[in-house]
Design a protein around this motif. Structure first.
Motif, PDB file in Angstrom:
ATOM      1  N   ILE A 158     -20.011  21.389 -23.499  1.00 35.22           N
ATOM      2  CA  ILE A 158     -20.667  22.383 -24.362  1.00 35.22           C
ATOM      3  C   ILE A 158     -20.730  21.882 -25.806  1.00 35.22           C
ATOM      4  O   ILE A 158     -21.692  22.147 -26.534  1.00 35.22           O
ATOM      5  CB  ILE A 158     -19.958  23.763 -24.254  1.00 35.22           C
ATOM      6  N   ALA A 159     -19.731  21.113 -26.221  1.00 35.90           N
ATOM      7  CA  ALA A 159     -19.723  20.605 -27.601  1.00 35.90           C
ATOM      8  C   ALA A 159     -20.891  19.655 -27.849  1.00 35.90           C
ATOM      9  O   ALA A 159     -21.339  19.498 -28.980  1.00 35.90           O
ATOM     10  CB  ALA A 159     -18.401  19.899 -27.886  1.00 35.90           C
ATOM     11  N   ASP A 160     -21.392  19.013 -26.770  1.00 36.77           N
ATOM     12  CA  ASP A 160     -22.496  18.056 -26.919  1.00 36.77           C
ATOM     13  C   ASP A 160     -23.866  18.684 -26.673  1.00 36.77           C
ATOM     14  O   ASP A 160     -24.866  17.986 -26.657  1.00 36.77           O
ATOM     15  CB  ASP A 160     -22.324  16.890 -25.925  1.00 36.77           C
ATOM     16  N   ASN A 161     -23.906  19.988 -26.430  1.00 37.99           N
ATOM     17  CA  ASN A 161     -25.168  20.667 -26.116  1.00 37.99           C
ATOM     18  C   ASN A 161     -26.040  20.744 -27.370  1.00 37.99           C
ATOM     19  O   ASN A 161     -25.702  21.417 -28.335  1.00 37.99           O
ATOM     20  CB  ASN A 161     -24.857  22.076 -25.570  1.00 37.99           C
ATOM     21  N   LYS A 162     -27.163  19.996 -27.372  1.00 33.74           N
ATOM     22  CA  LYS A 162     -28.023  19.960 -28.552  1.00 33.74           C
ATOM     23  C   LYS A 162     -29.327  20.724 -28.340  1.00 33.74           C
ATOM     24  O   LYS A 162     -30.295  20.541 -29.082  1.00 33.74           O
ATOM     25  CB  LYS A 162     -28.322  18.510 -28.922  1.00 33.74           C
TER      26      LYS A 162
ATOM     27  N   LEU B  88     -21.446  29.053 -20.780  1.00 34.68           N
ATOM     28  CA  LEU B  88     -20.271  28.579 -21.528  1.00 34.68           C
ATOM     29  C   LEU B  88     -19.166  28.006 -20.638  1.00 34.68           C
ATOM     30  O   LEU B  88     -18.187  27.465 -21.137  1.00 34.68           O
ATOM     31  CB  LEU B  88     -19.686  29.719 -22.372  1.00 34.68           C
ATOM     32  N   GLU B  89     -19.332  28.134 -19.336  1.00 38.71           N
ATOM     33  CA  GLU B  89     -18.306  27.603 -18.432  1.00 38.71           C
ATOM     34  C   GLU B  89     -18.116  26.112 -18.671  1.00 38.71           C
ATOM     35  O   GLU B  89     -19.067  25.380 -18.951  1.00 38.71           O
ATOM     36  CB  GLU B  89     -18.742  27.779 -16.969  1.00 38.71           C
ATOM     37  N   GLN B  90     -16.878  25.655 -18.540  1.00 35.68           N
ATOM     38  CA  GLN B  90     -16.598  24.220 -18.566  1.00 35.68           C
ATOM     39  C   GLN B  90     -15.820  23.889 -17.311  1.00 35.68           C
ATOM     40  O   GLN B  90     -14.722  23.327 -17.356  1.00 35.68           O
ATOM     41  CB  GLN B  90     -15.836  23.841 -19.838  1.00 35.68           C
ATOM     42  N   ASP B  91     -16.371  24.275 -16.190  1.00 38.11           N
ATOM     43  CA  ASP B  91     -15.677  24.131 -14.919  1.00 38.11           C
ATOM     44  C   ASP B  91     -16.661  23.582 -13.893  1.00 38.11           C
ATOM     45  O   ASP B  91     -17.854  23.836 -13.972  1.00 38.11           O
ATOM     46  CB  ASP B  91     -15.140  25.500 -14.479  1.00 38.11           C
ATOM     47  N   TRP B  92     -16.129  22.831 -12.978  1.00 40.21           N
ATOM     48  CA  TRP B  92     -16.934  22.154 -11.954  1.00 40.21           C
ATOM     49  C   TRP B  92     -17.560  23.180 -11.005  1.00 40.21           C
ATOM     50  O   TRP B  92     -16.854  24.047 -10.496  1.00 40.21           O
ATOM     51  CB  TRP B  92     -16.001  21.221 -11.189  1.00 40.21           C
ATOM     52  N   ASP B  93     -18.868  23.074 -10.816  1.00 38.24           N
ATOM     53  CA  ASP B  93     -19.589  23.874  -9.829  1.00 38.24           C
ATOM     54  C   ASP B  93     -19.528  25.376 -10.127  1.00 38.24           C
ATOM     55  O   ASP B  93     -19.328  26.172  -9.220  1.00 38.24           O
ATOM     56  CB  ASP B  93     -19.053  23.574  -8.413  1.00 38.24           C
ATOM     57  N   VAL B  94     -19.673  25.724 -11.389  1.00 35.86           N
ATOM     58  CA  VAL B  94     -19.784  27.153 -11.730  1.00 35.86           C
ATOM     59  C   VAL B  94     -21.077  27.381 -12.522  1.00 35.86           C
ATOM     60  O   VAL B  94     -21.056  27.677 -13.708  1.00 35.86           O
ATOM     61  CB  VAL B  94     -18.573  27.672 -12.525  1.00 35.86           C
ATOM     62  N   PRO B  95     -22.242  27.217 -11.860  1.00 35.76           N
ATOM     63  CA  PRO B  95     -23.484  27.611 -12.526  1.00 35.76           C
ATOM     64  C   PRO B  95     -23.585  29.134 -12.542  1.00 35.76           C
ATOM     65  O   PRO B  95     -22.923  29.811 -11.740  1.00 35.76           O
ATOM     66  CB  PRO B  95     -24.589  27.019 -11.638  1.00 35.76           C
ATOM     67  N   HIS B  96     -24.349  29.666 -13.485  1.00 36.00           N
ATOM     68  CA  HIS B  96     -24.726  31.072 -13.435  1.00 36.00           C
ATOM     69  C   HIS B  96     -26.249  31.150 -13.360  1.00 36.00           C
ATOM     70  O   HIS B  96     -26.946  30.288 -13.887  1.00 36.00           O
ATOM     71  CB  HIS B  96     -24.246  31.826 -14.682  1.00 36.00           C
ATOM     72  N   GLY B  97     -26.733  32.182 -12.696  1.00 36.28           N
ATOM     73  CA  GLY B  97     -28.172  32.399 -12.604  1.00 36.28           C
ATOM     74  C   GLY B  97     -28.574  33.562 -13.484  1.00 36.28           C
ATOM     75  O   GLY B  97     -27.729  34.298 -13.999  1.00 36.28           O
ATOM     76  N   PHE B  98     -29.891  33.703 -13.690  1.00 36.73           N
ATOM     77  CA  PHE B  98     -30.382  34.836 -14.473  1.00 36.73           C
ATOM     78  C   PHE B  98     -31.753  35.210 -13.953  1.00 36.73           C
ATOM     79  O   PHE B  98     -32.633  34.358 -13.806  1.00 36.73           O
ATOM     80  CB  PHE B  98     -30.497  34.470 -15.956  1.00 36.73           C
ATOM     81  N   SER B  99     -31.953  36.508 -13.683  1.00 36.47           N
ATOM     82  CA  SER B  99     -33.312  37.001 -13.477  1.00 36.47           C
ATOM     83  C   SER B  99     -33.361  38.482 -13.804  1.00 36.47           C
ATOM     84  O   SER B  99     -32.330  39.153 -13.838  1.00 36.47           O
ATOM     85  CB  SER B  99     -33.800  36.751 -12.052  1.00 36.47           C
TER      86      SER B  99
END
Lengths: 224, 660
Positions: free
Chosen positions: B541-545, B597-608
Motif C-alpha cells: 500500500i505504501a507504494d500505491n501511486k 487497504l488489506e496487506q494480506d495474501w489472497d484477500v481481495p474485496h469486490g464492489f458493485s
C-alpha cells in the motif's frame, strides 16, 4: 576423585564456615572467567533474534501467522503479520497491539545492556560472589519479565470490548500461554522462546554451571 | 468407410475437389487416396487407442498431483477467439487462471475499470475483443527467463506484454501498416525484439483501391518491436516492406542463427479471392529469412524512410493506470535499398509453421498441403548466399535455390503438417492436422520413428521449452481444434481440447485430455520454479501511486467537482469507508475509487452497486481500482462486497442516497 573429596569435605563443619569467610571468595580459574564473559556476550544475540514467539496455526494461513517479541519491538513471523493479527483481533474486541505504546519495549534494551555489562565485569573480576550476584539479578529480571509478559497477555486476552466485538463466545478469553499451546477459536496458539530467548536461557545456564563448577572446585582446593 | 472419410476430411477440401480444374482435381484425388489410407491406419490406431493410453492406472499416476501439491510446469495457452491467455498446471491439466489481454473481462473489471480501459485503445477506437494466437515467453540466451509473456492480437494487429510477477497485462502496442497479425510475436533469443507480420496484405498506406488491383497495390510488412530489457516496454523499431504474400508464422534463429528470423508465407500466387483454391496452386511458396542485425545496420545508416501513420501504444504507468500514447510515424525499410537483409527460401506447399531446432541449424517448415516436411539448413543457406545460388528475385528479394538450402525432407510423415517442436534429444514432433496425429521423427536422418493419434484435428503442439535452446522433453501437448465425442456434450458449442502425451520414453504414451478456453493456438510452458518465487502476493500500500489512492481509512471521503463526484473509498475486513453516502444527484458522474487497504495474501474485496451499467470491481490488496456509475433516478442504492472476504462478508455493504 573430586567428587569423593568433595563429599568428604562436606562432612567437616569447619569447611563451610571457612567458605563463608571473606578470604574464601577467591578468584575463579581462567577458563571459568572466559565462560562467564561468553555467557554475558551470549545475551547480545537478543538484539538479533526475537526473545519469544507466538505462532497462530490455522489452515487458511499456510504461509504462517505469528508474533515475534523482540527486546525492543513486536514484529510478525512475516512482514505485516502484526497488522493482520490486529485485524483478526478486532472481531473479538481485543485491543489493538501498538508496539509504540508498550513501555517495556523501551526499558528492556537498557536492562539487557546492564546485564551484559554486569556479566562481563563479573568475568573480568573473576570473583565467585559477584558471579552469584549476577545470576540472582539475572533470574529476578527473567521472572519479572515473564510475569510482565503474563500480565500483558492477561490484559489483552481478558479486557475485551464486547460492546463492539462481532464474535462473542460466552466465557471465552484469549490469553495466549507463556509456554505451550492453547486453542483460541479457529487458531491454535503456540508460545515458545525464540532465538534470543534461547540465548538468554543458554547464558544463565552457562553462568550457573560455571558457578557450580567453581563452588566444588574451591571446596576441593580448600581441602588440599 | 464413407462416414470415416467425411469425418476426417474437412468440408472445404471436399468442396475444393468438386470445384477445381482437372489438374488440381487430380492432385486432390491423390490426396484423397492418401487420406483414405491414413484413415484406415488411424481407424486401426483408434481401435488400439486403449493400448496406446497404456495402463490407465499408470497414466493416472503420471498426471496425479496430490491435493495441496504443485504442478511441475506452468503452461500458458492462447485463448484464441476468447482474446485471453489461460494458465494451466502440468501434468495435472488444472486451470489456474485466465489472464485478460485483448478482451474485456467483467470478473476482473479488465477493460471496464478506468485504470485498464486504455489498454484496449487503438487507432480504430476502443476495441473490447481480439483473437489471441501465439504466447511467447521472454528469453535470455535462448531459454525462457520468466519475466514476461508476449501474445499477438490477430484481428486488429497488436502485441501485448503480460508481467509474470502479477500475471497481468501491462502493455499493448498496435502495429501500423499491417493486418492479420499472425506471424507474431516470435521473439529473438535475448528478447531484443518481438516480431509482427502481415497475413492479409493491404494497400500500404491503406487507401481506397480496387480489390482486384491486389498484385499491383497490396503489400505486407514485417515489423521488429524493440523490447526494453529493463522495463519490457515495446516500441516499433522498424518495418520491412515485403511483397503481398500472406506471412503466416515465424521463429527467430538461435545459437549460430541468432540474428535471423524465418517467416513462412503462402499465397505467393497473390490471389485476392477464393484463396482456398487460388492460393494453393504453386508447388512452392516462400519462406522469408530476415537478417535483422543487418536491418538494424541499415536503420542506423539512415536507409529507413519515415512514414506517417497512426497507432496506439498503451502501458501501465507507475500508478498502474493505462496511459495511451498516439504514435504518428514509423521507420520503413525497402528490401530494394537494403541488399543482404532478406532472402526467400522456396518451400513446399503453402507452408504454415516455421520452427527452428534447439541447435539453431535446422528450420522446419510445415508445408500444410505438402506430402513431406521440408527442413532447411541455416549453414547451407549462408553458403548459398555467399555463392549466390539464386534462382531469381522477387521485388528485389533474392530467391535461393531449394536444393541449395535443403537439409532434408521427412518423407510420408502423414497429412497436413503444421507445427514442429523439439525434445532436445534429437527428435522433432510435428502436428498433422489432416491425419490428426503427432509424428515423431529424427533430426538428421529424417526418419519417422513414432506416431500418436490425436482427437481430433491437432493444430499447434507444445513441448515445455520445445522452441527454445533448452527443451524439457518430458511431455508434448496436442492442441486440438475439434472434440466432438471426447467430452460430455454441451449443445452445439463444444470445448476445445488439449491432450497430454508422455514423451520421456521411445514411444509416446497418451496420458490425459483436458478442456481449454477458447481455441488454443500456440502455447508455452516453463518449469514452475522459474515463476513461483517471483509471484506477487499483494501490492504494498505504501507504494500505491494511483492518483486516487488513499493510504488509510482516515483519508476516505467524497469530493464533488461540478457534476462529477469522486468517492475515495477504502475496504478492509469487513467494511467500506464511507459506507453511507449522501449528496449524490441524479445525473451525476460518480467515480468510485476503491482502495483495498488489506496487506494480506489472497484477500481481495469486490464492489458493485445496484443498477451499475458496468462491471464489478475486484480490488487486490494494496491496489486501487475505479469504476464509473451514473445514477439516473433518485432513491437509495445499496452496494456490497462481491468477493467473499471474511466471516462478516455479508455485512460488508452500504448505501448511496441519490437526490434530485
Amino acid at each position: 576423585m573430586k567428587l569423593v573429596s568433595a563429599n568428604t569435605a562436606t562432612g567437616g563443619g569447619s569447611t563451610s564456615t571457612r567458605w563463608l569467610s571473606k578470604e574464601s571468595d577467591t578468584s575463579m580459574t581462567r577458563s571459568s572467567r572466559i565462560l562467564v564473559i561468553v555467557a554475558a556476550l551470549l545475551l547480545s544475540l537478543t538484539y538479533y533474534f526475537p526473545l519469544w514467539k507466538i505462532d497462530l496455526i490455522a489452515p487458511q494461513y499456510p504461509e504462517g501467522l505469528g508474533l515475534r517479541i523482540w527486546i525492543n519491538a513486536i514484529g510478525g513471523q512475516n512482514e505485516g503479520d502484526l497488522q493482520r493479527i490486529n485485524r483478526l483481533n478486532h472481531y473479538i474486541g481485543m485491543k489493538t497491539i501498538e508496539p509504540d505504546s508498550i513501555k517495556e519495549l523501551k526499558i528492556m534494551p537498557w536492562i539487557m545492556r546492564g546485564l551484559m555489562l554486569f556479566g562481563v565485569v563479573a568475568g573480568l573480576m573473576g570473583r565467585r560472589r559477584i558471579l552469584l550476584a549476577w545470576i540472582i539479578i539475572f533470574l529476578l529480571m527473567s521472572v519479572a519479565g515473564l510475569v510482565d509478559y503474563y500480565l500483558w497477555g492477561y490484559d489483552y486476552g481478558h479486557n475485551l470490548d464486547l460492546e463492539n466485538a462481532s464474535i462473542k463466545v460466552p466465557g471465552m478469553t484469549y490469553q495466549p500461554p507463556i509456554i505451550g499451546s492453547k486453542n483460541l477459536l479457529n487458531f491454535k496458539a503456540i508460545s515458545l522462546p525464540d532465538g534470543g530467548g534461547y540465548a538468554a536461557i543458554a547464558s544463565i545456564l552457562l553462568a550457573m554451571a560455571v558457578y557450580i563448577r567453581e563452588f566444588y572446585y574451591a571446596k576441593t582446593r580448600l581441602i588440599r | 468407410m464413407k462416414t470415416a472419410l467425411t469425418n476426417i476430411y474437412p468440408y472445404s477440401i471436399r468442396k475444393e475437389y468438386m470445384q477445381t480444374n482437372s489438374h488440381t482435381a487430380l492432385r486432390m484425388a491423390l490426396l484423397l487416396i492418401a487420406a483414405l489410407l491414413v484413415t484406415l491406419v488411424a481407424g486401426c490406431a483408434k481401435q488400439d487407442s486403449g493400448q496406446k493410453v497404456g495402463g490407465t492406472a499408470d497414466a493416472a499416476a503420471k498426471v496425479y498431483v496430490a491435493p495441496g501439491s504443485y504442478d511441475d510446469f506452468y503452461a500458458f495457452m492462447s485463448g484464441g477467439f476468447s482474446g485471453q491467455v489461460s494458465v494451466y498446471g502440468l501434468p495435472s491439466g488444472r486451470l489456474l487462471r485466465v489472464i485478460p489481454v485483448f478482451s474485456q473481462d467483467p470478473e476482473k473489471a479488465y477493460g471496464y475499470c478506468e485504470e485498464s480501459k486504455g489498454l484496449l485503445m487503438t487507432s480504430h477506437g476502443f476495441i473490447p475483443w481480439d483473437d489471441a494466437h501465439h504466447p511467447k515467453l521472454s528469453q535470455t540466451n535462448g531459454s525462457a527467463d520468466g519475466r514476461w509473456l508476449f501474445i499477438n492480437g490477430n484481428n486488429t494487429p497488436r502485441v501485448a506484454r503480460i508481467d509474470l510477477k502479477s500475471f497481468e497485462t501491462e502493455e499493448t502496442i498496435e502495429i501500423p501498416n499491417s493486418s492479420g497479425n499472425h506471424a507474431s510475436p516470435f521473439i529473438t533469443q535475448g528478447t531484443e525484439y518481438v516480431v509482427a507480420a502481415t497475413r492479409f496484405s493491404l494497400p500500404i498506406p491503406n487507401r481506397d483501391v480496387a480489390i482486384d488491383s491486389y498484385k499491383e497495390n497490396f503489400k505486407g510488412t514485417i515489423s521488429y518491436i524493440k523490447v526494453d530489457s529493463a522495463t519490457g516496454h515495446m516500441n516499433i523499431a522498424f518495418q520491412i516492406l515485403v511483397p503481398g504474400f500472406n506471412y503466416d508464422l515465424s521463429h527467430a534463429g538461435k545459437g549460430p542463427s541468432h540474428g535471423w528470423s524465418f517467416f513462412t508465407s503462402y499465397n505467393s500466387e497473390q490471389a485476392n479471392t477464393v484463396l482456398e483454391v487460388n492460393a494453393s496452386k504453386n508447388d512452392k511458396d516462400m519462406m522469408a529469412a530476415v537478417n535483422w542485425k543487418k536491418a538494424e545496420e541499415y536503420v542506423a545508416a539512415g536507409k529507413a524512410k519515415t512514414w506517417k501513420t497512426q497507432y496506439y501504444h498503451n502501458y501501465l504507468d507507475e500508478g498502474r493506470w493505462a496511459r495511451s500514447e498516439v504514435m504518428n510515424e514509423v521507420k520503413v525499410l525497402d528490401p530494394k535499398d537494403c541488399p543482404g537483409m532478406i532472402y526467400y527460401l522456396p518451400t513446399p506447399k503453402s507452408p504454415h509453421g516455421s520452427d527452428v531446432d534447439p541447435s539453431g541449424e535446422y528450420i522446419v517448415a510445415g508445408g500444410k498441403l505438402a506430402a513431406l516436411i521440408p527442413v532447411h539448413s541455416f549453414s547451407k543457406m549462408i553458403k548459398a548466399i555467399e555463392n549466390k545460388e539464386f534462382e531469381g528475385d522477387i521485388e528485389g528479394i533474392p530467391v535461393l535455390k531449394y536444393e541449395s538450402v535443403l537439409a532434408g525432407e521427412v518423407q510420408n510423415p502423414g497429412l497436413g503438417p503444421l507445427h514442429t517442436e523439439f525434445d532436445g534429444k534429437g527428435f522433432a514432433y510435428t502436428s498433422m492436422f489432416l491425419s490428426s496425429e503427432i509424428v515423431k521423427w529424427k533430426l538428421g536422418t529424417w526418419e519417422v520413428v513414432d506416431r500418436m493419434p490425436t482427437y481430433y484435428s491437432i493444430g499447434h503442439l507444445l513441448i515445455p521449452g520445445g522452441d527454445t535452446r533448452t527443451p524439457f522433453g518430458k511431455y508434448v501437448i496436442a492442441l486440438n481444434k475439434i472434440t466432438k465425442d471426447r467430452y460430455l456434450p454441451t449443445g452445439p458449442e463444444l470445448t476445445q481440447s488439449a491432450q497430454l502425451i508422455d514423451i520421456s520414453g521411445d514411444k509416446m504414451q497418451m496420458l490425459l485430455d483436458f478442456p481449454t478456453i477458447g481455441e488454443p493456438h500456440y502455447a508455452q510452458a516453463c518449469p514452475a520454479s522459474l515463476l513461483t518465487g517471483n509471484s506477487i502476493k499483494y501490492f504494498n500500500i505504501a507504494d500505491n501511486k494511483n492518483p486516487y489512492a488513499i493510504k488509510s481509512e482516515a483519508e476516505a471521503g467524497v469530493k464533488r467537482e461540478g457534476n462529477t463526484v469522486h468517492v475515495y473509498m477504502s475496504t478492509i475486513r469487513t467494511h467500506f469507508a464511507p459506507d453511507n453516502i449522501e449528496g449524490i444527484k441524479a445525473g451525476d458522474k460518480v467515480y468510485f475509487h476503491v482502495t483495498n487497504l488489506e496487506q494480506d495474501w489472497d484477500v481481495p474485496h469486490g464492489f458493485s452497486i445496484i443498477g451499475l451499467n458496468n462491471s464489478e470491481l475486484l480490488v487486490m490488496p494494496g491496489d486501487t481500482r475505479t469504476i464509473l456509475w451514473e445514477p439516473k433516478a433518485p432513491g437509495v442504492y445499496p452496494f456490497y462486497c462481491t468477493d467473499f472476504c471474511s466471516a462478516l462478508h455479508q455485512e460488508m455493504s452500504g448505501y448511496v442516497r441519490v437526490s434530485n
